[in-house]
Design a protein around this motif. Sequence first.
Motif, PDB file in Angstrom:
ATOM      1  N   THR A 183      -5.542  -3.354  -2.500  1.00  0.00           N
ATOM      2  CA  THR A 183      -4.624  -4.159  -1.739  1.00  0.00           C
ATOM      3  C   THR A 183      -5.227  -3.368   0.004  1.00  0.00           C
ATOM      4  O   THR A 183      -5.797  -4.335   0.486  1.00  0.00           O
ATOM      5  N   VAL A 184      -6.483  -2.346   0.241  1.00  0.00           N
ATOM      6  CA  VAL A 184      -7.163  -1.756   1.235  1.00  0.00           C
ATOM      7  C   VAL A 184      -7.953  -3.079   1.486  1.00  0.00           C
ATOM      8  O   VAL A 184      -8.258  -3.374   2.738  1.00  0.00           O
ATOM      9  N   ASP A 185      -8.767  -3.558   0.448  1.00  0.00           N
ATOM     10  CA  ASP A 185     -10.106  -4.668   0.358  1.00  0.00           C
ATOM     11  C   ASP A 185      -9.078  -6.159   1.452  1.00  0.00           C
ATOM     12  O   ASP A 185      -9.794  -6.316   1.976  1.00  0.00           O
ATOM     13  N   ARG A 186      -7.918  -6.145   0.202  1.00  0.00           N
ATOM     14  CA  ARG A 186      -6.809  -7.568   0.902  1.00  0.00           C
ATOM     15  C   ARG A 186      -6.971  -7.799   2.234  1.00  0.00           C
ATOM     16  O   ARG A 186      -6.842  -8.332   3.513  1.00  0.00           O
TER      17      ARG A 186
ATOM     18  N   LEU B 240       1.218  -0.814  -0.103  1.00  0.00           N
ATOM     19  CA  LEU B 240      -0.629   0.121  -0.077  1.00  0.00           C
ATOM     20  C   LEU B 240       0.270   1.373   0.018  1.00  0.00           C
ATOM     21  O   LEU B 240       0.534   2.223  -0.601  1.00  0.00           O
ATOM     22  N   LYS B 241       2.126   0.800   0.731  1.00  0.00           N
ATOM     23  CA  LYS B 241       2.818   2.299   1.139  1.00  0.00           C
ATOM     24  C   LYS B 241       3.339   2.189  -0.567  1.00  0.00           C
ATOM     25  O   LYS B 241       2.940   3.921  -0.817  1.00  0.00           O
ATOM     26  N   VAL B 242       3.910   1.364  -1.353  1.00  0.00           N
ATOM     27  CA  VAL B 242       4.576   1.490  -2.568  1.00  0.00           C
ATOM     28  C   VAL B 242       3.545   1.724  -3.569  1.00  0.00           C
ATOM     29  O   VAL B 242       4.290   3.032  -4.570  1.00  0.00           O
ATOM     30  N   GLN B 243       2.540   1.608  -3.555  1.00  0.00           N
ATOM     31  CA  GLN B 243       1.499   2.387  -4.591  1.00  0.00           C
ATOM     32  C   GLN B 243       0.716   3.612  -4.060  1.00  0.00           C
ATOM     33  O   GLN B 243       0.819   4.985  -5.201  1.00  0.00           O
ATOM     34  N   VAL B 244       0.761   4.394  -2.978  1.00  0.00           N
ATOM     35  CA  VAL B 244       0.951   5.989  -2.369  1.00  0.00           C
ATOM     36  C   VAL B 244       1.639   6.530  -3.042  1.00  0.00           C
ATOM     37  O   VAL B 244       1.599   7.686  -4.318  1.00  0.00           O
ATOM     38  N   GLN B 245       3.335   6.164  -2.730  1.00  0.00           N
ATOM     39  CA  GLN B 245       4.767   6.313  -3.187  1.00  0.00           C
ATOM     40  C   GLN B 245       4.018   7.046  -4.958  1.00  0.00           C
ATOM     41  O   GLN B 245       4.995   7.827  -6.077  1.00  0.00           O
ATOM     42  N   SER B 246       3.820   5.858  -5.448  1.00  0.00           N
ATOM     43  CA  SER B 246       3.857   5.641  -6.944  1.00  0.00           C
ATOM     44  C   SER B 246       2.506   6.837  -8.136  1.00  0.00           C
ATOM     45  O   SER B 246       3.363   7.345  -8.612  1.00  0.00           O
ATOM     46  N   ALA B 247       1.558   6.660  -7.087  1.00  0.00           N
ATOM     47  CA  ALA B 247       0.197   7.389  -7.225  1.00  0.00           C
ATOM     48  C   ALA B 247       0.675   8.736  -7.641  1.00  0.00           C
ATOM     49  O   ALA B 247       0.472   9.889  -7.999  1.00  0.00           O
ATOM     50  N   ARG B 248       1.019   9.268  -6.236  1.00  0.00           N
ATOM     51  CA  ARG B 248       1.982  10.527  -5.634  1.00  0.00           C
ATOM     52  C   ARG B 248       2.665  10.646  -7.053  1.00  0.00           C
ATOM     53  O   ARG B 248       2.719  12.442  -7.112  1.00  0.00           O
TER      54      ARG B 248
ATOM     55  N   ALA C 110      -5.263   8.103 -12.144  1.00  0.00           N
ATOM     56  CA  ALA C 110      -5.023   8.492 -11.190  1.00  0.00           C
ATOM     57  C   ALA C 110      -6.512   6.747 -10.432  1.00  0.00           C
ATOM     58  O   ALA C 110      -6.152   6.373  -9.618  1.00  0.00           O
ATOM     59  N   ASP C 111      -7.081   7.199 -11.303  1.00  0.00           N
ATOM     60  CA  ASP C 111      -7.965   5.824 -11.685  1.00  0.00           C
ATOM     61  C   ASP C 111      -7.449   4.869 -11.355  1.00  0.00           C
ATOM     62  O   ASP C 111      -8.294   3.533 -10.141  1.00  0.00           O
ATOM     63  N   GLU C 112      -6.085   4.410 -11.894  1.00  0.00           N
ATOM     64  CA  GLU C 112      -5.189   3.366 -11.898  1.00  0.00           C
ATOM     65  C   GLU C 112      -5.095   2.547 -10.127  1.00  0.00           C
ATOM     66  O   GLU C 112      -5.326   1.495 -10.231  1.00  0.00           O
ATOM     67  N   ALA C 113      -4.376   3.723 -10.373  1.00  0.00           N
ATOM     68  CA  ALA C 113      -3.652   3.724  -8.991  1.00  0.00           C
ATOM     69  C   ALA C 113      -4.673   3.772  -8.044  1.00  0.00           C
ATOM     70  O   ALA C 113      -4.424   3.148  -7.139  1.00  0.00           O
ATOM     71  N   LEU C 114      -5.692   4.721  -7.715  1.00  0.00           N
ATOM     72  CA  LEU C 114      -7.084   3.690  -6.794  1.00  0.00           C
ATOM     73  C   LEU C 114      -7.627   2.742  -6.887  1.00  0.00           C
ATOM     74  O   LEU C 114      -8.224   2.490  -5.806  1.00  0.00           O
ATOM     75  N   GLN C 115      -8.052   2.209  -7.739  1.00  0.00           N
ATOM     76  CA  GLN C 115      -8.086   1.293  -7.781  1.00  0.00           C
ATOM     77  C   GLN C 115      -7.730  -0.349  -6.859  1.00  0.00           C
ATOM     78  O   GLN C 115      -7.771  -0.459  -6.310  1.00  0.00           O
TER      79      GLN C 115
END
Length: 475
Positions: free
Chosen positions: A296-299, A272-280, A286-291
């Motif tokens: 990840t949050v659901d899992r 989740l941290k890596v995905q947030v950094q990648s999105a930033r 943005a839509d793909e990053a949020l998905q």
Amino acid sequence: MNTPHAPRTWSLRRQLLTGILLPVTACIALNIWWDYQSSLEVLHTAYDRSLLASAKTISEQLTVDGYDDQAHIQATVPYSALEAFEADTQTRMYYRVSNLDGSLISGFNDLPTWSGKIPAQPPFAALVDFYDSTFRDQPVRMAVLLQPVASATGRGMAVIQVAETLQLRRNPAWRLLKETIWQHGVLLLLIVGTVLVVVQRVTRPVREVGNAIGQRQSNELRPVYVESVPRELQPLIDGMNRVMERLRLLLMHQKRFVRDASHQLRTPLAVLKVQVQSARRGDLPADEALQEIEATVDRATNLANQMLSLAKVEQLRQQEAPATPWDAIVREVSLDLAPLIAEKTLDFELQADTPVWVHAHEWMLRELVRNLLHNAIRHAPSGSALWVALRLTNHNQQACLHIVDQGPGLSEELIQRLYQPFSAGDSRNGSGLGLAICLEIVQALGGSLELRNREQSGHVEGLLAITTLPIARTT
């Protein structure tokens, strides 16, 4: 926080000593009193015989002139005639001779006149009555003898009273009482010493158990063992060891939960941290990053919920389970998952009309059915058949839940591995805790869980999940 003090109670030794020594002391005191009363009765009998002899001696000194109402009785009894019956210088004897109407013939005029009656069965072969009285401010023992007097010139009836002070009677009674108290006192001391030794020896295993527990470390939960434990203490030791075992298992599950939580949650949080950094940084739209972040949050949420469920199973295992209708739970869970069934257009069939009661917490049954049915829905191909049936088996002694799908099935190696925590067939779609939770629930309820491939002509046509639980007697 102050620890509340336990109510003050007597020690086991004190209770044993009190329970044994108080009745023994009471029995000894009662025996002393009984011996004293018996000795007084024996002394009274002996000295009453002496009083009667004194009265008969006086009767031998009587003469009569005239008959019946006209009889004139005379007595010539010197006081020295009674000195032979005085056993010591402290004892005094007094006498009084009178007619039936109470008129004095001889003796002490101030001696109280007899107003009683002769007993129906006198203690001696004479018309005699014995009683206690007071004369000249001294307690006395009185003997009254009705003595017929006859001579050649007359016939009449005399009343002879003889009184004796009680000092002579009391002295030997007190000596006997003192000797009895001394003897019984020695006996009581011997009994007390014996009881102290026996109680000390009997309660030694209790002290050893207390010392064995008191010397343990706070995390030491091995069984308590004490040599030569009496049979009466063995149930206490066994119960304590069962509690120790339950605490050990509970502590083990807590440690496993903390270990698994720290290990399993670390990966999704890192992702989740890596995905947030990648999105930033704008690496992905943005839509793909949020998905991806949402997935990840659901899992992680699903993993946390299932880990909490696994811990709750162990918590409920320690509690007594009520009788719960399993058929109603199956129908409710099937209704809850109806949207998922409709989404995959499954040909769903449910057979749970027979009332089936089992000893289980409602949450455990609901979690068991939900995990098994959800897995079947997830792996079943769209438009395939899904069959759920709950029935009684083994002469109505067991309840059996069948969940049959038309999925691809599983290899034998994967079937065995799926029972282990965090061993998912598809790590992208599951946490690997569903079947582990189901197995924990079934084992806690004393049942069994089996996964079996359905084969037809050598081809796998789906998976069969069989859950068996003992039924509860509702009547």
